[in-house]
Design an enzyme around this catalytic site. Sequence first.
Site, PDB file in Angstrom:
ATOM      1  N   ILE A 143    -104.747 -22.755 -21.098  1.00  0.00           N
ATOM      2  CA  ILE A 143    -106.033 -22.430 -21.719  1.00  0.00           C
ATOM      3  C   ILE A 143    -106.235 -23.217 -23.012  1.00  0.00           C
ATOM      4  CG2 ILE A 143    -107.405 -20.580 -22.782  1.00  0.00           C
ATOM      5  CD1 ILE A 143    -107.110 -20.155 -19.813  1.00  0.00           C
ATOM      6  N   ARG A 172     -98.630 -14.785 -45.384  1.00  0.00           N
ATOM      7  CA  ARG A 172     -98.780 -14.783 -43.934  1.00  0.00           C
ATOM      8  C   ARG A 172    -100.241 -14.544 -43.610  1.00  0.00           C
ATOM      9  NH1 ARG A 172     -94.681 -17.322 -41.368  1.00  0.00           N
ATOM     10  NH2 ARG A 172     -92.662 -16.310 -41.657  1.00  0.00           N
ATOM     11  N   ALA A 218     -86.255 -18.158 -42.273  1.00  0.00           N
ATOM     12  CA  ALA A 218     -86.436 -18.377 -40.836  1.00  0.00           C
ATOM     13  C   ALA A 218     -87.360 -19.555 -40.612  1.00  0.00           C
ATOM     14  CB  ALA A 218     -87.047 -17.131 -40.187  1.00  0.00           C
ATOM     15  N   GLU A 255     -82.900 -24.096 -42.087  1.00  0.00           N
ATOM     16  CA  GLU A 255     -83.929 -23.295 -42.760  1.00  0.00           C
ATOM     17  C   GLU A 255     -83.353 -22.612 -44.014  1.00  0.00           C
ATOM     18  OE1 GLU A 255     -87.144 -23.036 -42.291  1.00  0.00           O
ATOM     19  OE2 GLU A 255     -87.356 -24.132 -40.416  1.00  0.00           O
ATOM     20  N   GLU A 311     -85.268 -23.471 -47.450  1.00  0.00           N
ATOM     21  CA  GLU A 311     -86.060 -22.409 -48.077  1.00  0.00           C
ATOM     22  C   GLU A 311     -85.395 -21.810 -49.312  1.00  0.00           C
ATOM     23  OE1 GLU A 311     -87.393 -19.524 -45.188  1.00  0.00           O
ATOM     24  OE2 GLU A 311     -88.806 -20.953 -44.328  1.00  0.00           O
ATOM     25  N   GLU A 332     -91.450 -16.021 -27.412  1.00  0.00           N
ATOM     26  CA  GLU A 332     -90.770 -16.396 -28.657  1.00  0.00           C
ATOM     27  C   GLU A 332     -89.431 -15.672 -28.785  1.00  0.00           C
ATOM     28  OE1 GLU A 332     -91.391 -16.458 -33.518  1.00  0.00           O
ATOM     29  OE2 GLU A 332     -92.595 -15.094 -32.319  1.00  0.00           O
ATOM     30  N   GLU A 369     -94.351 -29.976 -47.732  1.00  0.00           N
ATOM     31  CA  GLU A 369     -95.432 -30.155 -48.710  1.00  0.00           C
ATOM     32  C   GLU A 369     -96.379 -28.952 -48.722  1.00  0.00           C
ATOM     33  OE1 GLU A 369     -99.360 -32.987 -49.502  1.00  0.00           O
ATOM     34  OE2 GLU A 369     -98.232 -33.167 -47.638  1.00  0.00           O
ATOM     35  N   GLU A 411     -95.665 -25.807 -47.802  1.00  0.00           N
ATOM     36  CA  GLU A 411     -94.922 -24.548 -47.731  1.00  0.00           C
ATOM     37  C   GLU A 411     -94.734 -24.008 -49.150  1.00  0.00           C
ATOM     38  OE1 GLU A 411     -91.164 -23.162 -44.927  1.00  0.00           O
ATOM     39  OE2 GLU A 411     -91.087 -25.115 -45.881  1.00  0.00           O
TER      40      GLU A 411
END
Lengths: 177, 177
Positions: free
Chosen positions: A12, A62, A74, A90, A94, A117, A136, A138
């Site tokens: 789709i 978020r 994560a 990560e 992070e 997922e 850049e 984040e």
Amino acid sequence: MDKYKRLKRELIHKGQIITFYEDHIELPNKNIAKWDFIEHKGAAAIVPVDEDGKIIMVRQYRNAIEKWSLEIPAGGLNPGEDMKTCAMRELEEETGYKSTKVEHLIDLYTTVAFCNERIGIYYTNELVPSNQNLDEDEFVTIERYTLEELVKFIFDGEIDDAKTISAILAYKTKMGL
Amino acid sequence: MDKYKRLKRELIHKGQIITFYEDHIELPNKNIAKWDFIEHKGAAAIVPVDEDGKIIMVRQYRNAIEKWSLEIPAGGLNPGEDMKTCAMRELEEETGYKSTKVEHLIDLYTTVAFCNERIGIYYTNELVPSNQNLDEDEFVTIERYTLEELVKFIFDGEIDDAKTISAILAYKTKMGL
């Protein structure tokens, strides 16, 4: 027991990080159902515990839930990357810490009704300083809490991200804390 | 801290249980990003504990992960339905038990990077027999396990559904078990 049969999977829309398909499924009673399917490349996460026993958490905006969310480090798998390597990468990007020893905790599917997922979740008690290396686009801040504080946040609703809840409570259980 | 600005939310596709949007977001550094957004109506789930202390679980086929998955009873909200009512309804429909007393455990978002699906999770120790009432196209079997068995399943990978992992470990923690 396996009496479901996929007759067709129709593309789709290909998004930035996920792809939407419509599946045509023959059910055990021979009815045909159309089911949504979201394809995701998979991800990894880690519970990083510092020398004081505090857990290094990241807070980031978020868009989907319209708030700043407190989570364990994560991120999504790079092409060909295994989950453990992704978790270590990560962590460093992070938080600015590298781990010399990463252990597996649990794996989970985030939302089985429509998405594949899968997140591999690890933990580490052995951290050495390195360099934070955010993308850049984040924007992440670091916060540290005791396990007891994080458990309280889960029951207070201050932490409500499923991978983070699963990881913190699994770490607590595994360590017998 | 809130320096993200949504410029546009474009409808891409309305599926059976989810809707796909493309969001145009102005980031703190003024770059414009396109982010996937999946809209979900929300859901509820429950940890039902029988008189022997066993937890009543449901096993059902999950097309997205291509296997039969062992989970706590759960389902999507009906229009206008609150989460606690939904949890009680799904309990009765899927297991054939009603509860006279339902307590809140935790709430969670399943996958915060792209979806607003929120699940209210409850528990009950007070069950009375009623009638299972599955949808015509729903095929679910009931299994009962001790808490210790379910915790083992989480670390073995036999249970890998995030809401179920979060709920079982939160119940264990809340009860001090």
